[in-house]
Design an enzyme around this catalytic site. Structure first.
Site: not given
Ligand code: S3P
Length: 437
Positions: A21, A26, A325, A352, A398
């Site tokens: 994901k 990105r 996560d 979260k 999750r």
């Molecule tokens: C993610 C970064 C994480 C993660 C999220 C996806 C990302 O969050 O918990 O599920 O794709 O950059 P944080 O960067 O805010 O910790």
């Protein structure tokens, strides 16, 4: 939606998982900012994917989606037509980020560098999540951000409006290790005059940096410090590895189950995401990785996990961003270990999709776990046996999936309420559970 899960006696499965994901987000966003056209293969599936594609289309990006079946498994392809630096259009409607924090924070970095206003909105859960963490650096870079949430006092949550500006680089020391904040600032940094330096306390996932580098950005990566200058990106095709955060559920299942072997092909092995492997191996898991290779700077390989006897461990600070996560499902693994597990420095879990410390403790306690909430984590004493009950996802994908896996390990029936939230990141999760039972 309710899902009922019962214990499985023997597991011998191959489970194919959709694209990562974080990397998918990105690939869509950076290619939409680039010059050229790129094909992204094995894109993630789920509501979060729809959110990011919806926002980019609202900003005028041409995106073509097709699905091909490879060995009966649906693979998603997205062709992204880059807009170059200034080709985006002012959205006619608010940018709806749904449940996705990554979408909201990364798109904020993008629109901060445009010469129009954008309004960003999200669902109930996303509208409660902190956005000051991106508003602070973006304001320093020269963008203007106004909360449209009447309940906000001295903070910013969605909905909010960003007025894009000519941005200026900053030297930003982030108080949190967050790849979403880092990526927001780096994306804005590609539009800014002068260089932008972003430093974080501990290294978070670095997919943005790796992809920007492969797309020709002026970027320098030195451990927790990243420097970027104004950049023209070149569109790049990418084959996305399968999502290690989704694979984590099956890794924990196989490790805790007395008679299991699960094969997970083509899983992303970016060293900033493999904390789940490090922790499970330290707990004594039986994990084997084969067919390692790298594409567009992102390593991947096939993972086989077999039944094992786990021991408890201490998890803190440095590794937290690498397992952020996976902590709910690791807490489930800790219930089956033969000694205590302590998790600390994980206060980020409270912001979260739900307060994941509370949601994990609530759900696992109902199944008979000995788990206590602390200010910044949990203490889990081994019980080595869970008993089915009625549990609640708390609106969090999750948590829903962790409780589904717990149901496969528990005696008697487990009823997961709010099971539909799994579709945020893993729409066929419950089908896989049924295949296993
Ligand atoms: C993610 C970064 C994480 C993660 C999220 C996806 C990302 O969050 O918990 O599920 O794709 O950059 P944080 O960067 O805010 O910790």
């Amino acid at each position: 939606m309710i899902e009922k899960v019962t214990k499985s006696n023997k597991i011998n499965s191959t489970i194919r998982i959709a694209g990562d994901k974080s990397i998918s987000h990105r690939a869509a966003i950076l290619n939409s900012m680039a010059y050229g056209i790129a094909e992204v293969t094995n894109f993630c599936v789920g509501d979060d994917q729809e959110s990011v594609i919806r926002c980019l289309k609202a900003l005028g990006t041409k995106i073509i989606h097709r699905i091909d079946y490879i060995d009966d498994y649906p693979v998603h392809f997205f062709k992204i037509h880059g807009n170059g630096e200034k080709g985006f259009q002012k959205p006619k409607t608010p940018l709806d980020c749904g449940n996705s924090g990554t979408c909201m924070r990364l798109i904020s970095g993008l629109v901060a560098g445009q010469d129009f206003n954008s309004v960003l909105i999200g669902d109930k859960s996303l509208s409660k999540r902190p956005m000051n963490r991106i508003a602070t650096p973006l304001l320093q870079m020269g963008a203007s951000i106004n909360s449209l949430n009447k309940e906000d006092v001295g903070q910013i949550t969605a909905p909010f409006e960003i007025t894009g500006m000519n941005l200026n680089g900053i030297n930003y020391i982030s108080p949190v290790s967050s790849a979403q904040v880092k990526s927001c600032v780096l994306i804005a940094g590609t539009y800014a005059e002068n260089q932008t330096i972003f430093t974080e306390p501990f290294k978070s996932r670095d997919h943005t940096e790796r992809m920007m580098k492969a797309m020709g950005a002026n970027i320098k990566i030195e451990d927790t410090m990243t420097t970027i200058s104004k950049s023209k990106l070149t569109a790049q095709d990418i084959v996305i590895p399968s999502d290690i955060s989704s694979a984590a559920f099956w890794m924990v299942l196989a490790s805790c189950h007395p008679n299991a072997e699960i094969y997970l092909p083509n899983i992303g092995l970016n060293p900033n995401r493999t904390g789940i492997l490090e922790i499970l191996l330290e707990m004594g898991a039986d994990i084997n990785i084969t067919n390692k290779k790298t594409d567009m700077g992102e390593p991947r390989g096939d993972i086989t996990v077999r039944s094992s006897k786990l021991k408890g461990i201490t998890i803190d600070k440095k590794i937290i961003p690498k397992i952020i996560d996976e902590i709910p499902v690791l807490s489930l693994a800790a219930c089956f270990a033969n000694s205590e597990t302590r998790i600390s420095d994980a206060e980020e879990l409270r912001v979260k999709e739900s307060d994941r410390i509370k949601s994990t403790v609530l759900g696992l306690s109902k199944l008979g776990a000995n788990i206590k909430e602390t200010k910044d984590g949990m203490v889990i004493k081994p019980v080595r046996k869970l008993v089915g009950n009625s549990v609640e996802s708390q609106g969090d994908h999750r948590i829903a999936m962790m409780l589904g896996i717990a149901g496969l390990l528990a005696e008697k029936e487990t009823i997961v309420n709010g099971a539909e939230h799994a579709k945020v990141s893993y729409p066929n999760f419950w089908d896989e559970i049924k295949n296993i039972i």
